[in-house]
Design an enzyme around this catalytic site. Structure first.
Site, PDB file in Angstrom:
ATOM      1  N   THR A 180       0.815  -1.224   0.000  1.00 52.25           N
ATOM      2  CA  THR A 180       0.000   0.000   0.000  1.00 52.25           C
ATOM      3  C   THR A 180       0.843   1.268   0.000  1.00 52.25           C
ATOM      4  O   THR A 180       1.954   1.284   0.554  1.00 52.25           O
ATOM      5  CB  THR A 180      -0.914   0.008   1.249  1.00 52.25           C
ATOM      6  OG1 THR A 180      -1.517   1.300   1.379  1.00 52.25           O
ATOM      7  CG2 THR A 180      -0.127  -0.253   2.524  1.00 52.25           C
TER       8      THR A 180
ATOM      9  N   TYR B  44      -1.576   0.179  10.001  1.00 53.33           N
ATOM     10  CA  TYR B  44      -1.847  -0.556   8.758  1.00 53.33           C
ATOM     11  C   TYR B  44      -0.627  -0.461   7.824  1.00 53.33           C
ATOM     12  O   TYR B  44      -0.102  -1.481   7.355  1.00 53.33           O
ATOM     13  CB  TYR B  44      -3.102   0.020   8.096  1.00 53.33           C
ATOM     14  CG  TYR B  44      -3.303  -0.421   6.678  1.00 53.33           C
ATOM     15  CD1 TYR B  44      -3.451  -1.772   6.357  1.00 53.33           C
ATOM     16  CD2 TYR B  44      -3.346   0.507   5.635  1.00 53.33           C
ATOM     17  CE1 TYR B  44      -3.623  -2.171   5.043  1.00 53.33           C
ATOM     18  CE2 TYR B  44      -3.527   0.109   4.324  1.00 53.33           C
ATOM     19  CZ  TYR B  44      -3.657  -1.229   4.038  1.00 53.33           C
ATOM     20  OH  TYR B  44      -3.821  -1.633   2.745  1.00 53.33           O
TER      21      TYR B  44
END
Ligand code: UDP
Length: 327
Positions: A117, A141
């Site tokens: 990501t 995350y």
């Protein structure tokens, strides 16, 4: 036919990847614990229910299917939640991925395609985010995904597991044929939340912060269509099969849109008003995440075809009106 083990194949991106893999002549086997995924989304190959933390189950699935590659999508992926419950993110994402990577090596599976990501880049003002940019995540995350990238590098050095890492920007849209789509419960991502607000399935959209240093005060993101994104994964798989070196690729369009701009486009596409309120910032959100890389285009030959904001919202809207899954 070559088998690919698709973790998270019952989820949003994984289910679209299974469709693309099947269309490209592969046999996608879904491995999913159904915590956030939906068995009804598994339409393009067999389903194996299991958890990444269950090594014995993984070993059995590798032995049964003998995949030539793993495509690893299974993960928890909500920035806000990762700040509230970081342990869950480190356990599920990092320990789960480590268990999967060890099982792949033990089974002699040579290739690994990993869903990372842009959140690994973090907050970097006025910096072009390309694959060589520093990785300075500001939420659990992003930190968990960066850790998995490091594990992959170590496992290649030690065991020769070659990998392609895709750092996604914001994935949106749905299969234009309506076979699969985005369906999270609860939903937190901007476009589906906004569509829920438009057709009255929730009170309204809350804009998470209007005091960012952007032209209209709201966060800017780079949106990419899920079908374009999964096409890149098939190209990444072929890259590895051609014997090319492990590589990292950003997947974004290079064009950023603020939350308010996404709302404006949604109003135009759906021809409906977006009820909204302005709320405080969400913990862990970066001001601006826009890809500054052309590597996927120049090296993989990746060309996004459906990633205009209007196309993404139109496909998401069609799915939103017609498609859903149930437990
Ligand atoms: N966002 C928002 N309201 C919502 C959901 C998201 O204002 O109900 C904003 C969020 O703060 C971020 C952008 O929309 O700036 C994209 O958020 P999303 O959760 O879709 O993806 P993320 O960038 O966190 O991966």
């Amino acid at each position: 036919m070559k088998t690919v083990l698709v973790t998270g194949g019952a989820g949003y991106i994984g289910s679209h990847a299974c469709k693309a893999l099947k269309a490209a002549g592969y046999h996608p086997v879904t491995f999913d614990n159904l915590v956030t995924g939906w068995q009804q989304a598994v339409k393009f190959g067999p389903f194996e229910q299991g958890d990444l933390l269950d090594r014995a189950r993984l070993d059995a699935v590798f032995a049964a299917h003998q995949p030539v590659a793993v495509m690893h999508f299974a993960a928890l992926s909500q920035v806000g939640e990762s700040m509230q419950d970081p342990g869950r993110y480190w356990r599920n994402n990092v320990t789960g991925s480590l268990t999967l990577i060890e099982a792949a090596v033990a089974a002699g599976c040579p290739h690994f395609v990993f869903s990372s990501t842009c959140a690994t880049y973090g907050e970097q003002d006025n910096v072009v985010l390309d694959e060589e940019s520093a990785q300075l995540p500001i939420n659990a995350y992003g930190a968990s995904k960066r850790a998995i990238e490091e594990i992959l590098r170590d496992f290649e050095a030690a065991f020769g597991l070659r990998h392609v890492i895709f750092r996604y920007f914001n994935v949106a849209g749905a299969d234009p044929q309506g076979e699969v789509g985005e369906f999270h419960r609860p939903e937190t991502h901007l476009i589906p939340v906004l569509l829920d607000a438009i057709d009255g399935k929730r009170d309204g959209l809350t804009i998470h912060g209007t005091d960012y240093e952007t032209p209209d005060g709201t966060c800017i993101r780079d949106y990419v269509h899920v079908c374009d994104l999964v096409d890149a994964h098939v190209l990444g798989l072929k890259w590895l099969e051609e014997g090319k070196a492990s590589r990292v690729f950003n997947l974004g369009t290079g064009q950023g849109f603020s939350v308010r701009e996404v709302m404006d486009h949604s109003r135009t596409v759906t021809n409906r008003e977006v009820p909204f309120t302005e709320g405080p910032r969400r913990e862990g959100d970066c001001t601006k995440l826009v890809s500054g890389s052309t590597r996927a285009a120049t090296e993989l030959g990746w060309q996004p075809h459906r990633s205009t904001l209007s196309d993404m919202i139109a496909d998401a809207w069609r799915w939103h009106q017609n498609g859903h899954y149930d437990r």
